[in-house]
Write a protein that holds these residues in place. Structure first.
Motif, PDB file in Angstrom:
ATOM      1  N   ALA A  95       0.792  -1.242   0.000  1.00  0.00           N
ATOM      2  CA  ALA A  95       0.000   0.000   0.000  1.00  0.00           C
ATOM      3  C   ALA A  95       0.814   1.278   0.000  1.00  0.00           C
ATOM      4  CB  ALA A  95      -1.019   0.028   1.127  1.00  0.00           C
ATOM      5  N   TYR A  96       2.118   1.198  -0.197  1.00  0.00           N
ATOM      6  CA  TYR A  96       2.902   2.439  -0.263  1.00  0.00           C
ATOM      7  C   TYR A  96       2.418   3.318  -1.414  1.00  0.00           C
ATOM      8  CZ  TYR A  96       6.550   1.384   3.167  1.00  0.00           C
ATOM      9  OH  TYR A  96       7.251   1.147   4.323  1.00  0.00           O
ATOM     10  N   LEU A  98      -0.534   3.676  -2.462  1.00  0.00           N
ATOM     11  CA  LEU A  98      -1.725   4.386  -2.013  1.00  0.00           C
ATOM     12  C   LEU A  98      -1.341   5.590  -1.171  1.00  0.00           C
ATOM     13  CD1 LEU A  98      -4.727   4.761  -1.440  1.00  0.00           C
ATOM     14  CD2 LEU A  98      -4.522   3.078   0.372  1.00  0.00           C
ATOM     15  N   TYR A  99      -0.307   5.426  -0.314  1.00  0.00           N
ATOM     16  CA  TYR A  99       0.087   6.543   0.536  1.00  0.00           C
ATOM     17  C   TYR A  99       0.655   7.672  -0.304  1.00  0.00           C
ATOM     18  CZ  TYR A  99       0.083   2.708   3.949  1.00  0.00           C
ATOM     19  OH  TYR A  99      -0.243   1.615   4.700  1.00  0.00           O
ATOM     20  N   CYS A 101      -0.039   8.310  -3.502  1.00  0.00           N
ATOM     21  CA  CYS A 101      -0.930   8.852  -4.524  1.00  0.00           C
ATOM     22  C   CYS A 101      -1.768  10.000  -3.994  1.00  0.00           C
ATOM     23  CB  CYS A 101      -1.856   7.749  -5.025  1.00  0.00           C
ATOM     24  SG  CYS A 101      -3.052   8.317  -6.246  1.00  0.00           S
ATOM     25  N   PHE A 103      -4.409  10.962  -5.295  1.00  0.00           N
ATOM     26  CA  PHE A 103      -5.788  10.800  -5.745  1.00  0.00           C
ATOM     27  C   PHE A 103      -6.475   9.540  -5.237  1.00  0.00           C
ATOM     28  CE2 PHE A 103      -5.300  14.383  -8.324  1.00  0.00           C
ATOM     29  CZ  PHE A 103      -4.023  14.336  -8.844  1.00  0.00           C
ATOM     30  N   GLY A 104      -5.758   8.773  -4.385  1.00  0.00           N
ATOM     31  CA  GLY A 104      -6.408   7.579  -3.855  1.00  0.00           C
ATOM     32  C   GLY A 104      -6.733   6.558  -4.917  1.00  0.00           C
ATOM     33  N   PRO A 106      -4.864   3.679  -6.037  1.00  0.00           N
ATOM     34  CA  PRO A 106      -4.657   2.256  -5.791  1.00  0.00           C
ATOM     35  C   PRO A 106      -5.653   1.714  -4.775  1.00  0.00           C
ATOM     36  CG  PRO A 106      -2.610   3.500  -5.498  1.00  0.00           C
ATOM     37  CD  PRO A 106      -3.716   4.476  -5.578  1.00  0.00           C
ATOM     38  N   GLN A 107      -6.131   0.494  -5.055  1.00  0.00           N
ATOM     39  CA  GLN A 107      -7.050  -0.134  -4.110  1.00  0.00           C
ATOM     40  C   GLN A 107      -6.616  -1.555  -3.872  1.00  0.00           C
ATOM     41  OE1 GLN A 107     -11.389   0.675  -4.920  1.00  0.00           O
ATOM     42  NE2 GLN A 107     -10.315   1.393  -6.702  1.00  0.00           N
ATOM     43  N   PHE A 108      -7.115  -2.117  -2.779  1.00  0.00           N
ATOM     44  CA  PHE A 108      -6.662  -3.442  -2.383  1.00  0.00           C
ATOM     45  C   PHE A 108      -7.859  -4.322  -2.068  1.00  0.00           C
ATOM     46  CE2 PHE A 108      -2.315  -2.321  -2.342  1.00  0.00           C
ATOM     47  CZ  PHE A 108      -2.344  -0.957  -2.161  1.00  0.00           C
TER      48      PHE A 108
ATOM     49  N   PHE B  27     -11.736   5.812   0.691  1.00  0.00           N
ATOM     50  CA  PHE B  27     -12.270   5.973  -0.653  1.00  0.00           C
ATOM     51  C   PHE B  27     -13.705   6.468  -0.673  1.00  0.00           C
ATOM     52  CE2 PHE B  27      -8.581   4.095  -2.242  1.00  0.00           C
ATOM     53  CZ  PHE B  27      -8.290   2.959  -1.502  1.00  0.00           C
ATOM     54  N   ILE B  35      -8.184  14.685  -1.416  1.00  0.00           N
ATOM     55  CA  ILE B  35      -7.402  15.046  -2.590  1.00  0.00           C
ATOM     56  C   ILE B  35      -7.145  16.545  -2.599  1.00  0.00           C
ATOM     57  CG2 ILE B  35      -7.416  15.211  -5.094  1.00  0.00           C
ATOM     58  CD1 ILE B  35      -9.027  12.632  -5.114  1.00  0.00           C
ATOM     59  N   PHE B  50       6.205  11.654   2.416  1.00  0.00           N
ATOM     60  CA  PHE B  50       6.352  10.200   2.310  1.00  0.00           C
ATOM     61  C   PHE B  50       7.001   9.823   0.986  1.00  0.00           C
ATOM     62  CE2 PHE B  50       5.715   5.834   2.751  1.00  0.00           C
ATOM     63  CZ  PHE B  50       5.207   5.343   1.565  1.00  0.00           C
ATOM     64  N   ARG B 237      -0.038   7.626   6.029  1.00  0.00           N
ATOM     65  CA  ARG B 237       1.256   8.141   5.550  1.00  0.00           C
ATOM     66  C   ARG B 237       2.185   8.387   6.716  1.00  0.00           C
ATOM     67  NH1 ARG B 237      -1.942  12.288   1.724  1.00  0.00           N
ATOM     68  NH2 ARG B 237      -2.112  10.958  -0.125  1.00  0.00           N
TER      69      ARG B 237
END
Lengths: 203, 304, 752
Positions: A95-96, A98-99, A101, A103-104, A106-108, B27, B35, B50, B237
Motif C-alpha cells: 500500500a505504499y 496508495l500513501y 498517490c 488521488f487515492g 490504488p485499491q486493495f 475511498f 485530494i 512520504f 502516511r
C-alpha cells in the motif's frame, strides 16, 4: 496521435452529472468485484444551491508518478505514451503506492481469510498489464486492453455528457480551454481543484 | 438449495469486506476532500514527505545501518576484541525463568520481524512477488508473538530501566568498550546501552506495532483523528514514515544488542539461557548493581 | 397537449435544442438523471450558445445543479406559476401579438385568468420568491428562441391535464411554437415509450390514437382484413366495444370491487407484459388485487415484482420473454423518429420474443389467422388485398402500421425506408437531422408525421416556414371549424410555404376535398376514396394533398379553451392532499368523478375528508435516481448498479430529521393518509427543504416493513430490495387521463 503524445484524463466538473456511467462501465468492462471501483464519482456540496459539482476520479497517470517512485518491489512501469501500469505478480500489497498517490487511485481487494489485503488494483486506462496483450491472463488480472485495439478507454467512451475526456494531453487542454472560453468561467464555485497541478503540471 | 443460500449470504457479506464503499475511510465520501487537501498550504503535506523519503532516502539509510553497524563492530572486534571474564568465581542469579521465557519469545519475534521487514523494504532485490508477499505475512503474524512478549517485558524490567546518573557517565565513556581495561563501569542492573535498547524495543516497539497494524488493516475510522482534521490517509502516511524511521533505530540497536551479547562479551549469552551471570562480569560491567547486591548481602555462594 | 394543437408529442428535438435554443425552461423534469445523454445536449447548448438553463423543481436535483436559474416550487402549483409568468408577460406587452392573432384561439380567457396572478399571489401559492418570478418572466420574454422541457413532474398530478395545457399556452403566447430552438419538448423516458404511446397500449384508444367509435373500429376491421361483426363479437356486448377499459392506475378496483365499477364483469385474470406494475400507485391495493385474481400471467425478461408482492401460491405464471437485444424491429424515440434495431443474439435459454409469445397464444386461443392477416396484406390499385402467404416479422408488421396509421402520418414508415436510415446513420446531421448523399432530403428516422413514402419526416412540428412535403405544417384542425362564432382555422396570414391554399383550411375529407383543394375527382377516385384523411386506404387524399402542398390534417388555430374539459382554460387547483388548507378553500380540486375508465374517482370528497396537513405535515415528492429505472427490477439485478443505491431511502433535510430524532442513515417510517406506511433509510440532504422529503420509486421486494424475499423464485432475488414508494403515494388521479398523483402528496415522518 503523434509520437510525443502523452495520454491523460480530464474530468470537466461543469459537465459531470454524477450519472455513474463511467464507474459502472469500468466495473462491467473489467468484471471487477463489487466494491472495487477503479473509477469513482464524487459530488461536493451536494444539494447546496450554486455550489454543487461532481467529478469522476481515477488514476491520473501522472508524468512523475509518485506511486512508481515509492514501490519497494518496483512493480510499476510507465509506458511511453504516459500510461502508468503495474505488475500484479510482483506486487506485495504493501500500500505504499496508495500513501504516495494524491488521488487515492490504488485499491486493495480483500480476499482470503483474515481480510488479508490482496495485491493492488487500479485504473489501467484500459491498457491491460505486463502479460501478453489480449491474452486470457491479461484479461483476468487487469481487465480489457482497449488501447491495443485503438479504442478509447471505456469510461470516457460512455460518459453521458462528454465530461470525462481522455487522450493526448495537448488535445484535451484545447477542448477544455475552448469550453472554458465560451462559458466564461472554468468552474462554478472557484478555481480548478488544487492538486490538479500535481497531475497536469503547468499545461 | 442450502449451499446456494449460504453462497449467496457469503457473497453478500463479502461485498462488505471489500474496500472502497461509501463507508470507507479512504475511498468514501471524503475522497475528494482528501485530494483537495493534498496540496493546500495548511495541510501536513505528508504525501509529499512520504514520497520523497521513500523514494530517495529510506533504502540508502537502511542499507547504511544494515552494513555500517556490523562494519563498525567488526572493526571494534578486530582492534579491541571481546571482553573476557573469569568463569571461576561465583555465579549471580539475574534472570528468572519468566524473564528468560519472555525474552526468548521476543527474540524469536525479532528474528522473524527484522529480516522479513528488510525483505519487504528491499523487495525489488528479491524480485517481488510471492516470496516477498509471504515475508510480509510472516512479518504481520510475528507481530502477535511480539505483542505477547514485549508487553510483559515492559513491566518485568521497568524498575531497572529508569534512567539514572550512571547512564550519563556510561555514555561519556561509551560503556568502556573503547579500551581493553577492566575498570568498573557505572551501571545498574542494566547499563545505558541496554536501557536504550529496552525503551526502543518496548515503547518503540509499541509504536511499531500501532503503525504496522494501521498499515495492515488500512481502512478503518478513528474518530479522534478525524475530529482533529487528520484524515485516514494522512494517518497511514504518517504511520509509514514513523515505522520506517523507527525501524532504522530498531535495526541499529538490535544489531548492537546481538553484537554485545554474542560477540563483545564472551559468554554473555549464557546469562539469558541459564539465568546466571559471572560474578566478575557483574562486578565490572554493572558495578553499581554489584555494590547494591553486596550491601544487601545477596552475593551467595555459587549453587553449582 | 393534443387538445391544444392536435398532437401530444415532443414538437422539436434534442439536436434542434442544441443548435438553436437560447433558453431552456425545464419544469417537472430532471434530465440529468432521467436522460443523461439528452441532458448532454442542454449542457452543450449552454457551452456553445450561452443558452440559459432554468430549472423549476421542488428538489434541488442534479439538473438544477447545472442551472443558471433554479426555482424551488411547491409540488402541484405549476399552473399557478405559469400564470404568474403570463401575468407579467401580458402586463408588459411581451406577448407575440401577431402569432396569437393569426394562430391562437381563446387568448382572452387566458388573459382574464392571468390577471389574478400577481407576483405576490404567485409567490404565496408556489413558494417561489416574487423577484425570481419577475426575473424569469423577463428572461423568457426577451430570449428567443426559448424551449420548454417537461416530463412526469408535470403530468403526474390530479391536475396533470391542466399542467400539460398551460405550458403550450405559454409557448404560444411567447411565439416560440413552430420555430427552430423553440417548441414544447416533452421528454419521454424509457426507450420506446413514444412507440408504445403511438401504438396506444391504453384503454381509451386504438393504435395510432384512433378513438373507440364505430367508424374507427370499422376502419381497423377493414385494415386488418377481418369482419367487423367478428371483432364486435369478441366483446361481451357491443356497447363495451366503444367504452374505455380500466386504466393502469385503477385496474385493481375492477378486482376488489370495493367501490362501484362500470364494467361487464369484475376482473378475474391479469396478463402483464412489459411493465412493472409495482411502480403504480396504491401498491397495497395492487397487492390485494393480485391476491384475489384467479390467474396472473407475467411475461418479462426479469422477475416482475408483481409476482413477489402477491401471496398467491397457485395460478401465477412467469413467462420468460426476450430482452431488447434479442429482438428486432422499430423503436420510436422521444422526438418521434423511428429507428430500426437489429437483433444482437437469438433469445437465450427458454425465452421467447414478445411477438412469438403473442402469436403462440393467439394460435391456442384460436384467432391466429385473424391476428396475422394484415401482415400479409397491401394496398393494390387503391384497395386492400392479401398479397402473400407468409408474413415476415418485423418488416411486415411495420408495413402494416404504415399502411393503417394515418392520424400521425406513419405512411412514410415502411420497413425499407427505415432500414435504409439505419444502414446510413453516418449520413445524417446531428443538429438538423438532415441527410445527405443517398438519403439527401430526408430527416433521420422520418419523424412523424411522414405522410407518405416520399415524405422526409417532420422534425419540427407546426412550422409553417417549410413546405408540407418537406416537413412543414400548421396546427391541426381537430376541434371543428368554429366555436361560439369564432373561426377556428388559421387566419389568411398563415400560409404554409408552397401551399396552394392561402391561409387556414380544414382537415380534408371526401366531402370537402374538391372544394378545399380546388380540384375535381374522377369517378374511379370518388368510388375508392376514404371518408376522410384518417381512414383513406386508397391513398388518394394524401396524393392530392401532396400535389397541392397541403397537410391533410388542416391548418387551424391552436386553442387555449378546451370546451369538453371540466376547466375550459386551465386553472390552479390544489393537489388532493395539500399542506395549505387556506388555498384549498380558494382553489379546490374537482368534483368527484363518476365512471372514468370504468371506476369512480374521488376528488373533492377526498380533499375535504379532513385537514390532512395536521396529521401529515410533510410534502411527498417522488424522484428518479440515475441507476434505476421504472420498477427497478432490471437494474437491481446488476451488482454494480445496486451498489450505487444499496438501500431504499428518502432524502430528508437535517432540520426535519432533528425534529424527529432521526440520524443520518437511520431507518424511518413514512405514513400516508390512506393508512399505509413504509420503512426507509433516512439520508440527510440539503437538496430538500424541511417541509418536504424526496424518495425514489424504483424499489420493490418489501411491503410495509415486511420482507418479501421468500417469495422470489430461487436464484432470482435482486441484489437490493426495498419498499416501493408507491405504497405511500397518496390517493389522487388526473381528471382526464387517470394518471396517479405521484408527485404531490403528504406524509408523516416517524423514527423507526
Amino acid at each position: 496521435m503523434s509520437e510525443n503524445a502523452r495520454l491523460k484524463f480530464y474530468c470537466d466538473d461543469d459537465r459531470c452529472i454524477e450519472c455513474h456511467a463511467c464507474d459502472v462501465g469500468c466495473a462491467e468492462a473489467h468484471e471487477l468485484p463489487a466494491g472495487i471501483s477503479r473509477r469513482k464519482v464524487i459530488t461536493m456540496n451536494e444539494g447546496i444551491i450554486g455550489l454543487e459539482y461532481s467529478l469522476s476520479i481515477a488514476c491520473m497517470h501522472c508524468t512523475d508518478a509518485p506511486c512508481e517512485q515509492v514501490c519497494p518491489t518496483d512493480c510499476f512501469y510507465i509506458r511511453e505514451d504516459g500510461i502508468v501500469l503495474h505488475d500484479k505478480d510482483k506486487c506485495i500489497g504493501c500500500a505504499y503506492c496508495l500513501y504516495a498517490c494524491p488521488f487515492g487511485a490504488p485499491q486493495f481487494p480483500r480476499d482470503g481469510a483474515f481480510a488479508i489485503k490482496g495485491v493492488m488494483d487500479k485504473c489501467t486506462m484500459c491498457a491491460g498489464g505486463p502479460e501478453e496483450t489480449n491474452s486470457h491472463e491479461e484479461r483476468e488480472k487487469y481487465g480489457q486492453n482497449r488501447i491495443s485495439e485503438g479504442k478509447v478507454p471505456i469510461c470516457a467512451a460512455v460518459c453521458s455528457t462528454n465530461a470525462l475526456l481522455v487522450g493526448d494531453a495537448q488535445k484535451i487542454s484545447e477542448v477544455y480551454r475552448s469550453r472554458v472560453l465560451s462559458r466564461g468561467h472554468n468552474h462554478q464555485a472557484s478555481a480548478s481543484p488544487s492538486g490538479w497541478n500535481s497531475a497536469y503540471g503547468n499545461k | 438449495m442450502k449451499t446456494k443460500q449460504i453462497l449467496l449470504i457469503l457473497f453478500t457479506l463479502s461485498t462488505f469486506a471489500f474496500g472502497a464503499n461509501a463507508n470507507s475511510a479512504i475511498f468514501g465520501k471524503d475522497l475528494l476532500t482528501n485530494i483537495l487537501g493534498y496540496d493546500q498550504v495548511e495541510s501536513l503535506h505528508l504525501g509529499y514527505l512520504f514520497t520523497l523519503l521513500q523514494s530517495t532516502y529510506f533504502k540508502p539509510l537502511f542499507l547504511g545501518v544494515l552494513l555500517g553497524v556490523p562494519a563498525v563492530f567488526f572493526i571494534h572486534y578486530m582492534i579491541i576484541g571481546p571482553m573476557i571474564f573469569s568463569h571461576d568465581r561465583k555465579k549471580i542469579y539475574v534472570f528468572s525463568v519468566f524473564n528468560r521465557v519472555i525474552h526468548s519469545i521476543a527474540g524469536v519475534a525479532f528474528i522473524l520481524l527484522i529480516p522479513t521487514g528488510l525483505v519487504i523494504m528491499f523487495g525489488s532485490t528479491f524480485g517481488g512477488g510471492e516470496f516477498v508477499r509471504i515475508c510480509k505475512e510472516i512479518h504481520a503474524i510475528s507481530t502477535l508473538l511480539f505483542i505477547v512478549s514485549i508487553v510483559p517485558m515492559f513491566f518485568m524490567w521497568l524498575r531497572w530501566m529508569i534512567p539514572t546518573s550512571d547512564d550519563i557517565k556510561w555514555m561519556m565513556i561509551l560503556g568502556g568498550y573503547l579500551n581493553k581495561r577492566k575498570d568498573p563501569i557505572p551501571a545498574g542492573k542494566f547499563n545505558a546501552g541496554q536501557k536504550m535498547w529496552y525503551w526502543i524495543a518496548t515503547l518503540g516497539g509499541l509504536v511499531m506495532i500501532l503503525t504496522g497494524v494501521a498499515m495492515y488493516f488500512q481502512d478503518f475510522k478513528i474518530g479522534i483523528l478525524l475530529e482533529n482534521g487528520i484524515s485516514q490517509i494522512d494517518f497511514l502516511r504518517g504511520s509509514a514514515i514513523v515505522h520506517n524511521i523507527l525501524g532504522m533505530a530498531v535495526l541499529a540497536l538490535f544489531l548492537t544488542h546481538v553484537y554485545m551479547s554474542v560477540f563483545a562479551i564472551k559468554g554473555a549469552i549464557h546469562s539469558i539461557v541459564t539465568g546466571y551471570k559471572e560474578e566478575e562480569e557483574v562486578e565490572i560491567l554493572h558495578s553499581t548493581f554489584y555494590k547494591e547486591l553486596q550491601e544487601k548481602g545477596l552475593i551467595k555462594e555459587d549453587k553449582k | 397537449m393534443a387538445n391544444t394543437w392536435g398532437y401530444g408529442a415532443m414538437t422539436n428535438h434534442f439536436g434542434d435544442l442544441l443548435g438553436y435554443s437560447k433558453a431552456i425552461f425545464m419544469i417537472g423534469a430532471n434530465s440529468a438523471v432521467a436522460n443523461p445523454i439528452g441532458f448532454k445536449h442542454m449542457l452543450q447548448a449552454k457551452d456553445r450558445n450561452n443558452a440559459k438553463l432554468i430549472v423549476i423543481d421542488p428538489v434541488y436535483t442534479k439538473s438544477a445543479a447545472k442551472a443558471d436559474h433554479y426555482l424551488r416550487i411547491r409540488t402541484g402549483t405549476d399552473v399557478a406559476f405559469i400564470y404568474g409568468l403570463l401575468h407579467l408577460i401580458f402586463k408588459n406587452g411581451w406577448e407575440d401579438e401577431s402569432f396569437i392573432e393569426n394562430r391562437v384561439y381563446g387568448i382572452e380567457d387566458v388573459k382574464k385568468e392571468a390577471k389574478k396572478w400577481t407576483p405576490e399571489k404567485t409567490a404565496d401559492v408556489t413558494g417561489i420568491p416574487a423577484d425570481q418570478i419577475i426575473q424569469i418572466a423577463k428572461l423568457m420574454a426577451t430570449t428567443k428562441p426559448a424551449t420548454v422541457v417537461w416530463a412526469l413532474g408535470i403530468t403526474q398530478h390530479s391536475t396533470g391535464t391542466s399542467n400539460t395545457r398551460i405550458l403550450p399556452i405559454l409557448q404560444l403566447v411567447l411565439g416560440n411554437m413552430g420555430k427552430k430552438g423553440g417548441g414544447c419538448n416533452i421528454i419521454r423516458g424509457h426507450d420506446n415509450v413514444q412507440g408504445s404511446t403511438d401504438m396506444c397500449c391504453l384503454a381509451d384508444s386504438l393504435p395510432g390514437y384512433y378513438g373507440l367509435g364505430e367508424k374507427s373500429w370499422q376502419y381497423f376491421a377493414k385494415g386488418w382484413g377481418v369482419d367487423y361483426k367478428w371483432l364486435q363479437d369478441r366483446f361481451y356486448a357491443p356497447k363495451w366495444m366503444n367504452a374505455k377499459g380500466f386504466s393502469l392506475a385503477k385496474w385493481w378496483q375492477g378486482v376488489l370491487q370495493e367501490e362501484k365499477t362500470y364494467s361487464s364483469s369484475p376482473i378475474r385474470a391479469l396478463w402483464v407484459q412489459g411493465t412493472g406494475i409495482s411502480s403504480m400507485a396504491m401498491t397495497s391495493k395492487v397487492q390485494e388485487a393480485l391476491n384475489k385474481l384467479d390467474l396472473l400471467v407475467i411475461a418479462e425478461p426479469f422477475v416482475n415484482e408483481a409476482a413477489v408482492m402477491t401471496n398467491k401460491t397457485d395460478g401465477v405464471y412467469i413467462l420468460p420473454v426476450a430482452t431488447q437485444f434479442e429482438n428486432e424491429g422499430v423503436v420510436v424515440a422521444t422526438n418521434r423518429t423511428a429507428q430500426w434495431r437489429d437483433r444482437v443474439v437469438a433469445p437465450l435459454y427458454e425465452s421467447k420474443t414478445d411477438d412469438e409469445v403473442m402469436f403462440e397464444f393467439a394460435k391456442r386461443f384460436g384467432f391466429y389467422e385473424e391476428y396475422t392477416k394484415a401482415m400479409k396484406m397491401d394496398v393494390v390499385d387503391g384497395s386492400l388485398e392479401v398479397v402473400k402467404k407468409e408474413y415476415f416479422f418485423a418488416d411486415d408488421a411495420m408495413n402494416e402500421i404504415a399502411r393503417i396509421v394515418k392520424t400521425i402520418g406513419l405512411g412514410g414508415w415502411t420497413a425499407a425506408r427505415l432500414r435504409e436510415h439505419q444502414a446510413n446513420w453516418h449520413l445524417f446531421d446531428p443538429l438538423t437531422l438532415k441527410g445527405r448523399g443517398k438519403v439527401k432530403g430526408q430527416y433521420y428516422g422520418l419523424p412523424w408525421p411522414s405522410w407518405d413514402t416520399k415524405h422526409p419526416g417532420s422534425p419540427i412540428l407546426y412550422n409553417v416556414d417549410e413546405k408540407v412535403n418537406e416537413g412543414g405544417m400548421g396546427f391541426r384542425n381537430r376541434f371543428g371549424l368554429e366555436h361560439k362564432g369564432h373561426d377556428l382555422l388559421a387566419s389568411d396570414a398563415v400560409t404554409i410555404k408552397g401551399s396552394k391554399i392561402k391561409g387556414g383550411y380544414p382537415e380534408i375529407t371526401a366531402g370537402n376535398i374538391e372544394k378545399v383543394l380546388g380540384i375535381t375527382l374522377n369517378e374511379e377516385e370518388k368510388s375508392k376514396i376514404g371518408a376522410n384523411w384518417k381512414v383513406d386506404f386508397s391513398g388518394i387524399i394524401q396524393e392530392k394533398c401532396r400535389e397541392a402542398g397541403v397537410a391533410p390534417y388542416g391548418n387551424a388555430k391552436a386553442r387555449t379553451i378546451v370546451w369538453t374539459f371540466p376547466d375550459e382554460v386551465p386553472i390552479h387547483r390544489e393537489p388532493i392532499h395539500s399542506p395549505r388548507q387556506d388555498l384549498v378553500r380558494m382553489h379546490p380540486t374537482y368534483e368527484d368523478q363518476t365512471n372514468n375508465f370504468r371506476v369512480d374517482v374521488k376528488f373533492k370528497s377526498e380533499q375535504n375528508a379532513q385537514d390532512w396537513s395536521k396529521d401529515f405535515p410533510t410534502m411527498l415528492v417522488t424522484k428518479r435516481v440515475v441507476n434505476l429505472s421504472g420498477a427497478g427490477m432490471l437494474e437491481r439485478t446488476s451488482k454494480y448498479l445496486s451498489h450505487i443505491t444499496p438501500d431504499m431511502f428518502a432524502n430528508i433535510h437535517p432540520d426535519l430529521a432533528a425534529d424527529h430524532d432521526i440520524r443520518d442513515g437511520d431507518d424511518m417510517w413514512l405514513h400516508a393518509p390512506q393508512g399505509t406506511k413504509i420503512k426507509v433509510k433516512a439520508i440527510y440532504s440539503p437538496s430538500v427543504t424541511p417541509d418536504r422529503i424526496a424518495l425514489p420509486y424504483n424499489f420493490a421486494g418489501m411491503m410495509q416493513g415486511v420482507d418479501l424475499s421468500a417469495n422470489y423464485p430461487e436464484g432470482t432475488k435482486p441484489y437490493t430490495i426495498g419498499e416501493s414508494s408507491n405504497t405511500i403515494t397518496n390517493y389522487g388521479f388526473d381528471i382526464i387521463t387517470q394518471i396517479p398523483e405521484f408527485n404531490a402528496g403528504l406524509c408523516r415522518v416517524e423514527k423507526a
